[in-house]
Design an enzyme around this catalytic site. Structure first.
Site, PDB file in Angstrom:
ATOM      1  N   ASP A 107       0.874  -1.165   0.000  1.00  0.00           N
ATOM      2  CA  ASP A 107       0.000   0.000   0.000  1.00  0.00           C
ATOM      3  C   ASP A 107       0.919   1.225   0.000  1.00  0.00           C
ATOM      4  OD1 ASP A 107      -2.337   1.581   0.252  1.00  0.00           O
ATOM      5  OD2 ASP A 107      -2.069   1.665   2.416  1.00  0.00           O
ATOM      6  N   LEU A 108       0.379   2.390  -0.280  1.00  0.00           N
ATOM      7  CA  LEU A 108       1.209   3.598  -0.335  1.00  0.00           C
ATOM      8  C   LEU A 108       1.143   4.399   0.966  1.00  0.00           C
ATOM      9  CD1 LEU A 108       2.967   5.663  -1.789  1.00  0.00           C
ATOM     10  CD2 LEU A 108       0.903   6.563  -2.886  1.00  0.00           C
ATOM     11  N   ASP A 109      -0.028   4.947   1.248  1.00  0.00           N
ATOM     12  CA  ASP A 109      -0.181   5.790   2.436  1.00  0.00           C
ATOM     13  C   ASP A 109      -0.052   4.988   3.722  1.00  0.00           C
ATOM     14  OD1 ASP A 109      -0.340   8.504   2.229  1.00  0.00           O
ATOM     15  OD2 ASP A 109      -2.405   8.519   1.552  1.00  0.00           O
TER      16      ASP A 109
ATOM     17  N   THR B  95       0.885  10.554   3.528  1.00  0.00           N
ATOM     18  CA  THR B  95       0.245  11.774   3.029  1.00  0.00           C
ATOM     19  C   THR B  95      -1.153  11.914   3.618  1.00  0.00           C
ATOM     20  OG1 THR B  95      -0.664  10.669   1.067  1.00  0.00           O
ATOM     21  CG2 THR B  95       1.522  11.659   0.848  1.00  0.00           C
TER      22      THR B  95
ATOM     23  N   LYS C 183      -9.452   5.746   6.128  1.00  0.00           N
ATOM     24  CA  LYS C 183      -8.219   5.021   5.812  1.00  0.00           C
ATOM     25  C   LYS C 183      -8.482   3.850   4.880  1.00  0.00           C
ATOM     26  CE  LYS C 183      -4.595   5.476   9.276  1.00  0.00           C
ATOM     27  NZ  LYS C 183      -3.797   4.690  10.260  1.00  0.00           N
TER      28      LYS C 183
ATOM     29  N   ARG D 248     -11.846   7.621  -2.884  1.00  0.00           N
ATOM     30  CA  ARG D 248     -12.262   9.013  -2.754  1.00  0.00           C
ATOM     31  C   ARG D 248     -13.777   9.142  -2.635  1.00  0.00           C
ATOM     32  NH1 ARG D 248     -10.488  12.029  -7.749  1.00  0.00           N
ATOM     33  NH2 ARG D 248      -8.521  11.097  -7.113  1.00  0.00           N
TER      34      ARG D 248
ATOM     35  N   SER E 103      -2.221   0.787  -4.404  1.00  0.00           N
ATOM     36  CA  SER E 103      -2.830   1.917  -3.707  1.00  0.00           C
ATOM     37  C   SER E 103      -4.205   2.247  -4.279  1.00  0.00           C
ATOM     38  CB  SER E 103      -1.931   3.154  -3.824  1.00  0.00           C
ATOM     39  OG  SER E 103      -2.566   4.289  -3.287  1.00  0.00           O
ATOM     40  N   ALA E 104      -5.099   2.707  -3.411  1.00  0.00           N
ATOM     41  CA  ALA E 104      -6.424   3.143  -3.852  1.00  0.00           C
ATOM     42  C   ALA E 104      -6.373   4.557  -4.413  1.00  0.00           C
ATOM     43  CB  ALA E 104      -7.404   3.090  -2.670  1.00  0.00           C
ATOM     44  N   SER E 105      -5.211   5.208  -4.289  1.00  0.00           N
ATOM     45  CA  SER E 105      -5.087   6.600  -4.715  1.00  0.00           C
ATOM     46  C   SER E 105      -4.808   6.732  -6.206  1.00  0.00           C
ATOM     47  CB  SER E 105      -3.960   7.283  -3.935  1.00  0.00           C
ATOM     48  OG  SER E 105      -3.732   8.585  -4.439  1.00  0.00           O
TER      49      SER E 105
ATOM     50  N   LYS F 189     -10.674  -1.789  -1.681  1.00  0.00           N
ATOM     51  CA  LYS F 189     -10.448  -2.604  -0.495  1.00  0.00           C
ATOM     52  C   LYS F 189     -11.641  -2.460   0.471  1.00  0.00           C
ATOM     53  CE  LYS F 189      -5.608  -1.310  -1.070  1.00  0.00           C
ATOM     54  NZ  LYS F 189      -4.488  -0.516  -0.532  1.00  0.00           N
TER      55      LYS F 189
ATOM     56  N   GLU G 278       0.285  -3.472   4.545  1.00  0.00           N
ATOM     57  CA  GLU G 278      -0.822  -2.535   4.705  1.00  0.00           C
ATOM     58  C   GLU G 278      -0.812  -1.891   6.081  1.00  0.00           C
ATOM     59  OE1 GLU G 278      -3.455  -1.030   3.673  1.00  0.00           O
ATOM     60  OE2 GLU G 278      -3.848  -1.745   1.635  1.00  0.00           O
ATOM     61  N   ASP G 279      -1.492  -0.735   6.176  1.00  0.00           N
ATOM     62  CA  ASP G 279      -1.643  -0.069   7.474  1.00  0.00           C
ATOM     63  C   ASP G 279      -3.105   0.060   7.885  1.00  0.00           C
ATOM     64  OD1 ASP G 279      -2.345   1.960   5.581  1.00  0.00           O
ATOM     65  OD2 ASP G 279      -1.970   3.466   7.122  1.00  0.00           O
TER      66      ASP G 279
END
Length: 222
Positions: free
Chosen positions: A9-11, A17, A45, A49, A116-118, A147, A171-172
């Site tokens: 995952d990214l964030d 961010t 989280k 969007r 990432s979901a972004s 997710k 993942e976080d």
């Protein structure tokens, strides 16, 4: 089955961010006269969007006040503010422990991907100057199900040419852990607020990332 790939995952895993997301949503909520604070932000989280917007509207009991077209415009407005904010992202924003871990994974022949979901993942990774190290970065615009659906992790495994069972996901967020498990992968949770399905390996921060520890845990699980 031999572990051949790491999917991140990214964030909250490679960088953080989340503060920029929060500021962008807070500004939109304020303009609309809606309540939104850091505690409520925790619910956003790991979700998309549009799902985030729906949660904010639901929290304010205004979910039926806007048409789908208006919601799309609001989501775009938030994203424009977020994109403005993330122009500040630099290599200094890579979380501690991440780069040594990625380098060691590379040295050991691991394939690497970002799930990432972004839709701004490439922009952020470019600002961090780490896009080059990944074999594949999922295009969130092409992912239909967010997710905890496993689609984005399965998409990464497919493009890496690696069976899901040979992948480890990082993942976080709770939704991300559930997505990793649904994909049939070993899950490493980093500072996850566990409210359901628990990670296979729990770390308190990225500073605890250690290649041998992760690999040994995955082998024991299998």
């Amino acid at each position: 089955m031999e572990i051949k790939a790491f999917i991140f995952d990214l964030d909250g895993v490679l960088t953080d961010t989340a503060e920029y997301h929060y500021q962008a949503w807070k500004r939109l909520a304020g303009r609309l006269g809606m309540k939104f604070d850091r505690k409520e932000n925790e619910r956003l989280k790991g979700v998309s969007r549009m799902q985030s917007l729906e949660i904010i509207l639901e929290l304010n009991k205004r979910q039926d006040e806007f048409s789908e077209e208006e919601k799309a415009r609001l989501a775009d407005e938030k994203n424009e503010e977020y994109v403005r904010l993330i122009q500040k992202v630099s290599p200094d924003d890579v979380l501690g422990g991440v780069m040594p871990f990625l380098r060691e994974a590379r040295e050991n022949g691991m394939k690497l991907a970002v799930a990432s979901a972004s839709k701004n993942a490439r922009t952020v990774l470019g600002g961090l100057n780490i896009a080059w190290i990944f074999d594949y970065i999922a295009d969130a615009a092409r992912i239909k199900n967010t997710k905890p659906d496993p689609e984005v992790f399965l998409n990464c495994a497919k493009h890496l040419g690696v069976p899901p069972g040979s992948c480890i996901g990082f993942e976080d967020a709770q939704a991300g852990i559930e997505a990793i498990h649904a994909a049939g992968m070993f899950a490493v949770g980093i500072h996850v607020d566990v409210t359901g399905d628990a990670p296979d390996l729990i770390l308190s921060s990225t500073e605890e990332l250690d290649y041998r520890t992760v690999m040994d845990a995955a082998v024991r699980k299998k």
